[in-house]
Design a protein around this motif. Structure first.
Motif, short mmCIF file in Angstrom:
data_model
loop_
_atom_site.label_atom_id
_atom_site.label_comp_id
_atom_site.label_asym_id
_atom_site.label_seq_id
_atom_site.Cartn_x
_atom_site.Cartn_y
_atom_site.Cartn_z
N MET A 199 41.93 34.03 37.28
CA MET A 199 42.78 33.66 36.14
C MET A 199 43.65 34.84 35.75
O MET A 199 43.16 35.84 35.19
N LEU A 200 44.94 34.74 36.05
CA LEU A 200 45.88 35.80 35.71
C LEU A 200 46.30 35.67 34.25
O LEU A 200 46.41 34.56 33.73
N PRO A 201 46.55 36.79 33.58
CA PRO A 201 46.91 36.73 32.16
C PRO A 201 48.33 36.19 31.96
O PRO A 201 49.21 36.40 32.80
N GLU A 202 48.53 35.49 30.87
CA GLU A 202 49.86 35.00 30.53
C GLU A 202 50.66 36.04 29.78
O GLU A 202 51.89 35.98 29.72
N ILE A 203 49.96 37.01 29.19
CA ILE A 203 50.60 38.07 28.42
C ILE A 203 50.30 39.40 29.08
O ILE A 203 49.16 39.69 29.44
N GLU A 222 46.86 41.87 29.00
CA GLU A 222 45.57 41.19 28.91
C GLU A 222 44.84 41.30 30.24
O GLU A 222 45.40 41.70 31.26
#
Length: 215
Positions: free
Chosen positions: A185-189, A192
């Motif tokens: 799961m890669l960060p959206e921001i 993070e």
């Protein structure tokens, strides 16, 4: 492995940027607690850097990070999908080999791995000729008329053994074998954590994920 130097250069730039942006560095005095983790498989462990792929490139990168005085305080996790391989020298040479140039030898020497290769065996290349398949064209490579080596032929297993031998001495690097990544799961921001989940339910998170393959 021929691309190791170019790949390592890209990793090095990324890691320098990571070091400059990081505001909190874990002191050397507490890196020794890296193996004292919870036995709960679902617990999340946090690392400064996670490397997915414990092959020649990933293992060399982990060792180079641990050997770098600017990054030696970082907690590093190396995830290898296969079993731990125990190297046993054989009289017969393996047909799985890599050609290493002078820059790669310098890199391996800087982390202390080249001495283990030389102690077993390797073969130097002083001249190379390349022929065109459709004409009589030919090009010859030699360094100062055969006075210097162009490359070194090293068996894959021996190279990995040499780097792993050095990696075992690094207290801030933890290696997990049979670590098969099932979810990423890669960060959206920006800033993070990246969240990584293994097949056995173990979860890890990091600010910097490096992979030598698609996961």
């Amino acid at each position: 492995m021929a691309t190791l130097v170019r790949t390592g250069t890209s990793y090095r730039r990324l890691l320098i940027s990571f070091t400059q942006q990081c505001k909190c560095i874990i002191p050397n005095s507490i890196t020794c607690v890296r193996r004292n983790y919870s036995n709960d498989k679902n617990s999340e462990e946090c690392y400064d850097i996670i490397i997915a792929g414990g092959g020649m490139v990933g293992t060399t990168l982990a060792c180079a990070i641990a050997n770098n005085r600017w990054l030696e305080s970082k907690r590093v996790l190396l995830l290898e999908g296969g079993n731990k391989h125990e190297y046993v020298p054989q009289e017969q040479y393996s047909n799985r080999v890599v050609a290493l140039n002078q820059q790669t030898r310098t890199l391996l020497s800087s982390i202390g791995a080249w001495q283990h290769i030389e102690a077993v065996r390797c073969c130097s290349v002083k001249m190379m000729q390349v022929w065109d398949a459709c004409s009589d064209a030919m090009i010859t490579f030699n360094e100062d008329y055969l006075s210097k080596e162009l490359a070194y032929i090293v068996e894959n297993d021996l190279l990995l053994h040499a780097v792993n031998t050095q990696l075992c001495e690094k207290s801030n690097v933890n290696v997990v074998y049979n670590a098969k990544v099932t979810n990423l799961m890669l960060p959206e921001i920006i800033g993070e954590n990246v969240n990584i989940q293994l097949e056995n339910g173990k979860q890890y998170k990091t600010k910097l994920l490096v992979s030598d393959r698609y996961i």
